[in-house]
Design an enzyme around this catalytic site. Structure first.
Site, PDB file in Angstrom:
ATOM      1  N   THR A   1       1.014  -1.268   0.076  1.00  0.00           N
ATOM      2  CA  THR A   1      -0.231  -0.016  -0.052  1.00  0.00           C
ATOM      3  C   THR A   1       0.941   1.370   0.072  1.00  0.00           C
ATOM      4  OG1 THR A   1      -1.864  -1.331   1.118  1.00  0.00           O
ATOM      5  CG2 THR A   1      -1.902   0.988   1.232  1.00  0.00           C
TER       6      THR A   1
ATOM      7  N   SER B   1       1.880  -7.712  -1.108  1.00  0.00           N
ATOM      8  CA  SER B   1       2.672  -8.964   0.051  1.00  0.00           C
ATOM      9  C   SER B   1       2.113 -10.108  -0.098  1.00  0.00           C
ATOM     10  CB  SER B   1       3.043  -8.272   1.309  1.00  0.00           C
ATOM     11  OG  SER B   1       1.901  -8.091   2.164  1.00  0.00           O
TER      12      SER B   1
ATOM     13  N   THR C   1       1.664  -4.582   4.061  1.00  0.00           N
ATOM     14  CA  THR C   1       1.496  -5.004   5.571  1.00  0.00           C
ATOM     15  C   THR C   1       1.102  -6.326   5.685  1.00  0.00           C
ATOM     16  OG1 THR C   1      -0.478  -3.982   5.437  1.00  0.00           O
ATOM     17  CG2 THR C   1       1.065  -2.392   6.235  1.00  0.00           C
TER      18      THR C   1
HETATM   19  N1  ASP Z   1      -2.650  -5.627   0.343  1.00  0.00           N
HETATM   20  C1  ASP Z   1      -1.562  -4.816   0.896  1.00  0.00           C
HETATM   21  C2  ASP Z   1      -0.064  -5.669   0.972  1.00  0.00           C
HETATM   22  O1  ASP Z   1       0.163  -6.228   1.728  1.00  0.00           O
HETATM   23  C3  ASP Z   1      -1.759  -4.129   2.041  1.00  0.00           C
HETATM   24  C4  ASP Z   1      -1.002  -3.175   2.635  1.00  0.00           C
HETATM   25  O2  ASP Z   1       0.207  -3.159   1.975  1.00  0.00           O
HETATM   26  O3  ASP Z   1      -1.187  -2.403   3.661  1.00  0.00           O
HETATM   27  O4  ASP Z   1       0.697  -5.450  -0.066  1.00  0.00           O
END
Ligand code: ASP
Length: 326
Positions: free
Chosen positions: A12, A60, A91
């Site tokens: 994100t 991720s 995340t």
């Molecule tokens: N879907 C995103 C990821 O893990 C969520 C984030 O980065 O907050 O790449």
């Protein structure tokens, strides 16, 4: 001035939405320089000389063990010529990447993962401040030999302890029952604790020794969960299984029969789907079952530790020792 290298891995923090009110509907399009531009290099004068490198750009959820090995090897390499590394990362699986690096990057220099829960385009985005705090942490002498860390929302957690516990809120990360090791407030790092568990420089595992790792799967327990998952693992010749068991790593009678059947063939670790410490030979007889006790590692982290232990071809007693020490 400290030299900090940023490795950009997507997430994100590398995403934008056309709607500033949307925190969840975005595209992961920014490269590392563009991620840094959301903060502005000028804010880092007096803090660190920063270089940026794009290594992987993914949500991720799509990262693989191969990606982790590539990242770990690159982190090891760049740490030879800089003072600390920041990894901008999605995340959702950040805690897994962090624990992976924690086990196999041989350096006492700070390695800090950060990301954001809201894209930089959102109002009240946490992207720029999280990145700034991560750079401050990576440049801090106080955070040497703390293992790999996650810096989110002003809190620095040890890789081993950090967990994402909320899908959208900026305070999504918590070290659960372990407490944060440090905080960053207005560019000041305050260190409270160092983990007593082995990591990085004190680890017996080194990413440079591996091209692949043995396959380990996590089975999540619930009432009436199917037992044929174990047969599928056996048919696929997986090397290890981690059970995210109910309560104190408990098994249904059907799962217990499967564990007994696979004894000596597939290494099985008992964890809990709750948060807390599963004890050896507690409510299950690990000696009789031939199982390893996962302590308070989450299923997803126990999987990573078991992959390294199996790659090192350790016997059961040594795998149990590893689960006590890391
Ligand atoms: N879907 C995103 C990821 O893990 C969520 C984030 O980065 O907050 O790449």
């Amino acid at each position: 001035m400290k030299k900090i290298h940023i490795l950009a891995v997507g997430g994100t923090i590398a995403s934008v939405s056309s709607d500033p009110l949307s925190c969840t509907n975005y595209k992961t399009v920014l490269n590392g320089e563009e991620v840094l531009a959301t903060l502005g290099r000028e804010k880092l004068s007096g803090i660190a000389d920063v270089t940026v490198e794009d290594i992987i750009r993914l949500d991720s959820a799509s990262l693989t063990v191969g990606n982790w090995l590539t990242l770990a090897k690159r982190v090891s390499e760049v740490l030879e010529s800089c003072d600390g590394v920041v990894i901008t990362h999605g995340t959702d699986t950040m805690e897994e990447t962090a624990y992976f690096l924690n086990l196999c990057v041989k350096s006492a220099k700070p390695v800090v993962l950060t990301g954001s829960m809201r894209p930089a385009s959102a109002i009240s985005s946490d992207a720029a401040l999280n990145l700034y705090n991560a750079i401050v942490a990576a440049a801090s002498d106080k955070l040497h030999n703390c293992g790999v860390m996650i810096a989110m929302n002003g809190v620095i957690s040890a890789a081993r302890d950090a967990r994402k516990i909320h899908p959208t809120r900026p305070d999504a990360f918590t070290p659960v029952e372990m407490g944060c090791i440090a905080t960053v407030t207005d560019s000041v790092v305050e260190l409270f604790y160092r983990s007593a568990k082995r990591h990085t420089i004190g680890s017996e595992f080194d990413c440079r020794n591996y091209e692949t790792l043995p396959e380990v799967r996590v089975l999540y327990a619930y009432a009436d969960a199917p037992a044929d998952w174990f047969d599928q693992c056996a048919a696929k010749n997986v090397s290890g299984i981690v059970i995210a068991g109910v309560g104190n790593g408990n098994l249904s009678s059907a799962w217990k029969r499967k564990v007994e059947e696979l004894k000596g063939r597939i290494t099985i670790v008992r964890c809990t789907r709750t948060n807390g410490f599963v004890n050896f030979n507690g409510s299950q007889d690990d000696d009789a079952l031939g199982t390893v006790c996962g302590g308070n590692l989450s299923g997803q982290k126990a999987r990573i530790l078991l992959m390294f232990a199996l790659a090192a071809k350790l016997p059961l007693a040594e795998i149990r020792r590893v689960f006590e020490q890391y």
